[in-house]
Write an enzyme that holds these catalytic residues in place. Structure first.
Site, PDB file in Angstrom:
ATOM      1  N   ASP A 240       0.835  -1.196   0.000  1.00  0.00           N
ATOM      2  CA  ASP A 240       0.000   0.000   0.000  1.00  0.00           C
ATOM      3  C   ASP A 240       0.874   1.252   0.000  1.00  0.00           C
ATOM      4  OD1 ASP A 240      -2.309  -1.464   0.014  1.00  0.00           O
ATOM      5  OD2 ASP A 240      -2.569  -1.393   2.188  1.00  0.00           O
ATOM      6  N   LYS A 262      -3.194   2.878  -2.563  1.00  0.00           N
ATOM      7  CA  LYS A 262      -4.500   3.344  -2.096  1.00  0.00           C
ATOM      8  C   LYS A 262      -4.296   4.479  -1.098  1.00  0.00           C
ATOM      9  CE  LYS A 262      -7.792   0.390  -1.404  1.00  0.00           C
ATOM     10  NZ  LYS A 262      -8.589  -0.740  -0.902  1.00  0.00           N
ATOM     11  N   MET A 375      -8.735   7.460  10.589  1.00  0.00           N
ATOM     12  CA  MET A 375      -9.243   8.086   9.358  1.00  0.00           C
ATOM     13  C   MET A 375     -10.251   9.194   9.651  1.00  0.00           C
ATOM     14  SD  MET A 375      -9.588   4.639   7.006  1.00  0.00           S
ATOM     15  CE  MET A 375      -9.949   3.499   8.365  1.00  0.00           C
TER      16      MET A 375
END
Length: 458
Positions: A240, A262, A375
């Site tokens: 990633d 990503k 997040m």
């Protein structure tokens, strides 16, 4: 070189800690060890050695093939002179110039042995290198070597080309199924190896496997030993964007590296494409390291990849990593569970959270549990406002860690009320937002203040 000492006598002149260190080394062999010193200070009772507490005499070296001198004084000088006169290899501890040979740092995975030597110049460096090699070789690797040796004639009779045999042995020593079977018993290990051998005869090539590896929060020294070892075995590393290049480069130099990039607002690969990619690579017989930031089972969408691998009949293994919330707690010495304050710890993603989530979180925070929100950096103020609206106390402590576990880590402290009023921009990088009474017990002394009203730093 390795010196053959089976059944031979090895003399150690000295009775202190240095002599004991040499005994620990030689005790791994079948040599007969004799210790001579006027003063025996160390405890040699746990070893099958002869101990003579007296002065050294030249006859002590009769029939001896190696001599270690681990003390100073007249006896030491006489022992050195006698060894040299008889041409017996001599090692004088911590005096490289007087040594005929050096004792390396050993990684013992019998029958596999790895020796690291700096010829006496930097023994501490040798020990550090040894630690790195220890990390690469699992504890049961010696049993795997023994198993491979026991299969040698059978493999040669069934697999007739060198490259095909090499592929089989690579598959054997890297197979988690065989490794687990060997650890259980020699019989189970042999059976698992025979199954693998039959598969190779049928397929004519090694079966692929996918390792879903947690890369941790970003610092290479927070990678687990197992992750480090498997990266060295991987043919392909699929990683990633959040995995730092320094971690990716810990893999084999010739391993193919594929970034599936990503990041928020930009997905160079969809999850479906990633699933198809790792299935295809493993289907080609490759060993695939699917490298994910943090822990693969925590917001890493590993469940979808596992489902695709199961459907395709591909072998896989999960390698846990240090999740960002745990790294953030360590960076700030924040006890996310604290007796009489916080009885639990909740990890959740703030991105896309609805009112039912916020109501639940607010109730948990009020009950004393610690929240770790992933997040949620770009919506931190909005999340704080909604938590208060759903019943959380405005004075509930808040701590934010950006780039947890990395050198550029940045921290912020405050409470829900001050976070609501915060209108500045947090540092660039992934963030963990802690909410709960236990947060106040952390070390936030160097944290930027979210507003004038803050909790007291412990």
């Amino acid at each position: 070189m390795s010196f053959k000492v089976r059944g031979q006598r090895v003399a150690i002149i000295g009775g202190g800690e240095e002599a004991l260190n040499k005994v620990r080394l030689i005790a791994k062999t079948t040599a007969q060890v004799v210790i001579v010193s006027r003063q025996i200070e160390a405890d040699f009772s746990g070893f099958a050695v002869e101990v003579h507490e007296r002065r050294f005499v030249p006859s002590d070296l009769d029939g001896v093939v190696l001599v270690f001198v681990a003390e100073q004084g007249a006896d030491a000088e006489l022992a050195k002179a006698t060894a040299r006169a008889r041409n017996i290899p001599l090692n004088v501890v911590d005096v490289p110039a007087e040594c005929d040979f050096y004792t390396p740092s050993i990684v013992d995975r019998a029958p596999l042995t790895v020796a690291i030597s700096t010829e006496g110049d930097a023994p501490v460096l040798a020990r550090l290198v040894r630690a790195r090699i220890e990390a690469m070789l699992p504890p049961g690797f010696g049993k795997m070597a023994g198993l491979a040796g026991g299969l040698r004639k059978r493999v040669e009779s069934l697999i007739h080309t060198g490259p095909a045999r090499r592929r089989f042995y690579e598959a054997l020593v890297s197979s988690p199924q065989v490794e687990a079977a060997v650890a259980a018993s020699p019989i189970a290990g042999r059976f698992a190896a025979e199954v693998l051998l039959e598969q190779h005869q049928t397929a004519g090539a090694s079966a692929g496997i996918v390792w879903l590896i947690g890369a941790g929060p970003g610092s290479e020294d927070l990678l687990t030993l197992r992750a480090q070892r498997l990266l060295q075995q991987a043919d392909v590393i699929v990683h990633d964007q959040l995995v730092p290049d320094v971690v990716v480069q810990m893999g084999r130099r010739d391993a193919e590296q594929i970034s599936v990039g990503k990041a928020k607002g930009h997905h160079s690969f969809s999850q479906a494409q990633i699933n198809t990619l790792i299935v295809r690579l493993a289907g080609e017989g490759k060993k695939v390291a699917r490298l994910k930031s943090g822990d693969p089972m925590v917001f890493g969408r590993a469940g979808e990849e596992i489902s695709a691998l199961r459907k395709a009949g591909i072998q896989y293994q999960i390698v846990p990593g240090v999740s960002a919330a745990l790294a953030a707690a360590a960076d700030t010495a924040t006890p996310v569970t604290l007796r009489k304050v916080s009885s639990g710890f909740i990890m959740a993603t703030a991105h896309g959270a609805d009112d039912s989530d916020l109501t639940h979180w607010a109730a948990l925070a009020q009950a004393g549990l610690t929240l770790a929100l992933y997040m949620g950096k770009s919506i931190a103020s909005e999340v704080a406002r909604r938590l208060v609206a759903h019943g959380a106390s405005p004075s509930t402590p808040v701590g934010i860690v950006v780039n947890a576990g990395r050198p550029q880590m940045t921290t912020y402290s405050g409470n829900l009320s001050s976070l609501i009023a915060w209108d500045d921009i947090l540092a660039d990088g992934p963030a963990i937002i802690f909410v709960g009474e236990a947060v106040a017990a952390g070390d936030w002394s160097n944290a930027a203040q979210l507003a004038a009203q803050n909790f007291k730093v412990a």
